[in-house]
Design a protein around this motif. Sequence first.
Motif, PDB file in Angstrom:
ATOM      1  N   THR A  15      30.384  25.862  23.571  1.00  0.00           N
ATOM      2  CA  THR A  15      29.683  27.138  23.777  1.00  0.00           C
ATOM      3  C   THR A  15      28.687  27.499  22.689  1.00  0.00           C
ATOM      4  O   THR A  15      28.166  28.617  22.691  1.00  0.00           O
ATOM      5  CB  THR A  15      30.694  28.293  23.911  1.00  0.00           C
ATOM      6  OG1 THR A  15      31.398  28.433  22.667  1.00  0.00           O
ATOM      7  CG2 THR A  15      31.671  28.055  25.041  1.00  0.00           C
ATOM      8  N   ALA A  16      28.376  26.578  21.760  1.00  0.00           N
ATOM      9  CA  ALA A  16      27.410  26.928  20.711  1.00  0.00           C
ATOM     10  C   ALA A  16      26.105  27.482  21.278  1.00  0.00           C
ATOM     11  O   ALA A  16      25.585  28.491  20.771  1.00  0.00           O
ATOM     12  CB  ALA A  16      27.137  25.724  19.810  1.00  0.00           C
ATOM     13  N   PRO A  17      25.522  26.877  22.332  1.00  0.00           N
ATOM     14  CA  PRO A  17      24.269  27.433  22.857  1.00  0.00           C
ATOM     15  C   PRO A  17      24.390  28.870  23.343  1.00  0.00           C
ATOM     16  O   PRO A  17      23.400  29.615  23.346  1.00  0.00           O
ATOM     17  CB  PRO A  17      23.937  26.493  24.030  1.00  0.00           C
ATOM     18  CG  PRO A  17      24.630  25.209  23.698  1.00  0.00           C
ATOM     19  CD  PRO A  17      25.903  25.630  23.028  1.00  0.00           C
ATOM     20  N   LEU A  18      25.602  29.282  23.728  1.00  0.00           N
ATOM     21  CA  LEU A  18      25.785  30.633  24.248  1.00  0.00           C
ATOM     22  C   LEU A  18      25.758  31.685  23.148  1.00  0.00           C
ATOM     23  O   LEU A  18      25.762  32.893  23.426  1.00  0.00           O
ATOM     24  CB  LEU A  18      27.098  30.740  25.027  1.00  0.00           C
ATOM     25  CG  LEU A  18      27.270  29.751  26.184  1.00  0.00           C
ATOM     26  CD1 LEU A  18      28.493  30.122  27.004  1.00  0.00           C
ATOM     27  CD2 LEU A  18      26.029  29.675  27.064  1.00  0.00           C
ATOM     28  N   GLY A  19      25.711  31.254  21.889  1.00  0.00           N
ATOM     29  CA  GLY A  19      25.511  32.175  20.776  1.00  0.00           C
ATOM     30  C   GLY A  19      24.038  32.410  20.503  1.00  0.00           C
ATOM     31  O   GLY A  19      23.663  32.840  19.403  1.00  0.00           O
ATOM     32  N   ASN A  20      23.194  32.128  21.501  1.00  0.00           N
ATOM     33  CA  ASN A  20      21.731  32.240  21.376  1.00  0.00           C
ATOM     34  C   ASN A  20      21.187  31.249  20.354  1.00  0.00           C
ATOM     35  O   ASN A  20      20.333  31.583  19.525  1.00  0.00           O
ATOM     36  CB  ASN A  20      21.298  33.666  21.027  1.00  0.00           C
ATOM     37  CG  ASN A  20      21.327  34.599  22.234  1.00  0.00           C
ATOM     38  OD1 ASN A  20      21.536  34.148  23.365  1.00  0.00           O
ATOM     39  ND2 ASN A  20      21.120  35.873  22.007  1.00  0.00           N
ATOM     40  N   MET A  21      21.679  30.029  20.427  1.00  0.00           N
ATOM     41  CA  MET A  21      21.147  28.968  19.577  1.00  0.00           C
ATOM     42  C   MET A  21      19.759  28.581  20.092  1.00  0.00           C
ATOM     43  O   MET A  21      19.591  28.289  21.271  1.00  0.00           O
ATOM     44  CB  MET A  21      22.079  27.748  19.611  1.00  0.00           C
ATOM     45  CG  MET A  21      21.705  26.662  18.642  1.00  0.00           C
ATOM     46  SD  MET A  21      23.028  25.428  18.429  1.00  0.00           S
ATOM     47  CE  MET A  21      22.986  24.597  20.009  1.00  0.00           C
ATOM     48  N   PHE A  22      18.797  28.611  19.220  1.00  0.00           N
ATOM     49  CA  PHE A  22      17.388  28.264  19.504  1.00  0.00           C
ATOM     50  C   PHE A  22      16.630  29.350  20.278  1.00  0.00           C
ATOM     51  O   PHE A  22      15.433  29.496  20.113  1.00  0.00           O
ATOM     52  CB  PHE A  22      17.257  26.939  20.268  1.00  0.00           C
ATOM     53  CG  PHE A  22      17.849  25.751  19.569  1.00  0.00           C
ATOM     54  CD1 PHE A  22      17.628  25.524  18.217  1.00  0.00           C
ATOM     55  CD2 PHE A  22      18.642  24.856  20.260  1.00  0.00           C
ATOM     56  CE1 PHE A  22      18.170  24.426  17.572  1.00  0.00           C
ATOM     57  CE2 PHE A  22      19.191  23.750  19.622  1.00  0.00           C
ATOM     58  CZ  PHE A  22      18.955  23.546  18.276  1.00  0.00           C
ATOM     59  N   ARG A  23      17.314  30.096  21.154  1.00  0.00           N
ATOM     60  CA  ARG A  23      16.585  31.102  21.948  1.00  0.00           C
ATOM     61  C   ARG A  23      17.546  32.199  22.391  1.00  0.00           C
ATOM     62  O   ARG A  23      18.766  32.012  22.409  1.00  0.00           O
ATOM     63  CB  ARG A  23      15.930  30.461  23.176  1.00  0.00           C
ATOM     64  CG  ARG A  23      16.908  29.973  24.229  1.00  0.00           C
ATOM     65  CD  ARG A  23      16.211  29.262  25.377  1.00  0.00           C
ATOM     66  NE  ARG A  23      17.157  28.795  26.387  1.00  0.00           N
ATOM     67  CZ  ARG A  23      17.416  29.422  27.527  1.00  0.00           C
ATOM     68  NH1 ARG A  23      16.815  30.579  27.802  1.00  0.00           N
ATOM     69  NH2 ARG A  23      18.281  28.931  28.396  1.00  0.00           N
ATOM     70  N   ALA A  24      16.978  33.353  22.735  1.00  0.00           N
ATOM     71  CA  ALA A  24      17.777  34.457  23.268  1.00  0.00           C
ATOM     72  C   ALA A  24      18.013  34.212  24.752  1.00  0.00           C
ATOM     73  O   ALA A  24      17.061  34.109  25.531  1.00  0.00           O
ATOM     74  CB  ALA A  24      17.049  35.778  23.054  1.00  0.00           C
ATOM     75  N   ILE A  25      19.269  34.090  25.145  1.00  0.00           N
ATOM     76  CA  ILE A  25      19.605  33.740  26.523  1.00  0.00           C
ATOM     77  C   ILE A  25      20.082  34.993  27.244  1.00  0.00           C
ATOM     78  O   ILE A  25      21.002  35.676  26.774  1.00  0.00           O
ATOM     79  CB  ILE A  25      20.710  32.669  26.561  1.00  0.00           C
ATOM     80  CG1 ILE A  25      20.281  31.470  25.720  1.00  0.00           C
ATOM     81  CG2 ILE A  25      21.000  32.236  27.993  1.00  0.00           C
ATOM     82  CD1 ILE A  25      21.426  30.591  25.300  1.00  0.00           C
ATOM     83  N   PRO A  26      19.481  35.335  28.385  1.00  0.00           N
ATOM     84  CA  PRO A  26      19.904  36.530  29.121  1.00  0.00           C
ATOM     85  C   PRO A  26      21.374  36.437  29.528  1.00  0.00           C
ATOM     86  O   PRO A  26      21.872  35.358  29.853  1.00  0.00           O
ATOM     87  CB  PRO A  26      18.989  36.526  30.353  1.00  0.00           C
ATOM     88  CG  PRO A  26      17.817  35.688  29.966  1.00  0.00           C
ATOM     89  CD  PRO A  26      18.339  34.654  29.028  1.00  0.00           C
ATOM     90  N   GLU A  27      22.036  37.580  29.530  1.00  0.00           N
ATOM     91  CA  GLU A  27      23.465  37.617  29.829  1.00  0.00           C
ATOM     92  C   GLU A  27      23.779  37.034  31.207  1.00  0.00           C
ATOM     93  O   GLU A  27      24.768  36.321  31.385  1.00  0.00           O
ATOM     94  CB  GLU A  27      23.973  39.059  29.733  1.00  0.00           C
ATOM     95  CG  GLU A  27      25.486  39.194  29.723  1.00  0.00           C
ATOM     96  CD  GLU A  27      26.133  38.552  28.500  1.00  0.00           C
ATOM     97  OE1 GLU A  27      27.222  37.967  28.657  1.00  0.00           O
ATOM     98  OE2 GLU A  27      25.546  38.627  27.403  1.00  0.00           O
ATOM     99  N   GLU A  28      22.928  37.329  32.185  1.00  0.00           N
ATOM    100  CA  GLU A  28      23.206  36.825  33.532  1.00  0.00           C
ATOM    101  C   GLU A  28      23.126  35.299  33.598  1.00  0.00           C
ATOM    102  O   GLU A  28      23.864  34.656  34.346  1.00  0.00           O
ATOM    103  CB  GLU A  28      22.259  37.461  34.567  1.00  0.00           C
ATOM    104  CG  GLU A  28      20.773  37.248  34.316  1.00  0.00           C
ATOM    105  CD  GLU A  28      20.143  38.333  33.442  1.00  0.00           C
ATOM    106  OE1 GLU A  28      18.911  38.495  33.529  1.00  0.00           O
ATOM    107  OE2 GLU A  28      20.880  39.014  32.697  1.00  0.00           O
ATOM    108  N   GLU A  29      22.241  34.729  32.794  1.00  0.00           N
ATOM    109  CA  GLU A  29      22.130  33.268  32.741  1.00  0.00           C
ATOM    110  C   GLU A  29      23.383  32.655  32.104  1.00  0.00           C
ATOM    111  O   GLU A  29      23.887  31.624  32.564  1.00  0.00           O
ATOM    112  CB  GLU A  29      20.882  32.881  31.939  1.00  0.00           C
ATOM    113  CG  GLU A  29      20.510  31.411  32.017  1.00  0.00           C
ATOM    114  CD  GLU A  29      19.211  31.122  31.260  1.00  0.00           C
ATOM    115  OE1 GLU A  29      19.093  30.009  30.724  1.00  0.00           O
ATOM    116  OE2 GLU A  29      18.326  31.999  31.203  1.00  0.00           O
TER     117      GLU A  29
END
Length: 336
Positions: A15-29
Amino acid sequence: MSLTAILPGRLGFGTAPLGNMFRAIPEEEVQATLEAAWDQGIRYYDTAPFYGAGLAEARLGTLLSAKPRDSYVLSTKVGRVILDEVESGDRELGEKGGLFEHGRPNRMLDEWTAEATERSINDSLKRLGVDRLDIVWVHDIAQDFHGDLWLQKFEEARTGAFRVLARLRDEGVIKAWGLGVNRTEPIELTLALDEPRPDGFLLAGRYTLLDHEHALQRLLPIAQEQNVSMVVGGPYSSGVLAGGSHFEYQQAPPEIVERVEKIKALADRYGISIKAAALQFSLAHPVAAAAIPGATRPSRIAEDVAALNETIPAEFWTELRALGLVSPAAPLPGGA
């Protein structure tokens, strides 16, 4: 307990990418990706307080807290305590500067003492919305974050976190513990100790198609001898082996891009995906219990499942070795 006895399959979700690694990821995504992982049968999830200063744990908790607790395996990490106060300025993250610049701004304390370990676990349980953890990794006590001070951090963990986690395992509070690092040396040191004894380790980026020689020479023979299993983190080398542009959490240098192009050209010739080659290579070593690629888009989960199950001709592996694109000592899928 061995990791192979705990883990529900060979493919998990990192889940590292889900901590907004590299970019801000929308919650729905994020939630669509997590739902896709669940729907595809993924039942092992790995996270950490470090990933976005608690953001990844909270996001994962939205999914898992609504599922029966016995239906999945969950691991998180200790070593960072997330505070309520906001941190101003850039974080000091060693070689990983800027990695989670889009995460939460909460201040993080790097601490591996017994007290910090217990606090970290309790905080993680709250963020995740669950009543227990299965596996706990001691996070990032290595050179990439601490430079010449890493041995000092290791000693703090040895006398603090290691002992707490060994006790929790022996009491049945958790099922297993080990190290979660991006370097082999801390694991080598741990396996040389008389006590406490880890059950396994999460090694990120050091057993991939692009970087495996050092682990093969130094770490994996010892781990195999001691019957200690490995979870492979970052099997796609931060994305460059899956169509991305990052290697080691940075833009991939020209020599890495060139190597990837050679592997991809060979994969194309055999009509297979480079993703399948990367994932199956990482899992071919006898020590490897599971791999945990990360994702931030639902479609990537189906790709990972397909990559795990794709049939790769033995001739591909034979030629990969003949071209010098994989170590002569590396075990290959199917005994190629």
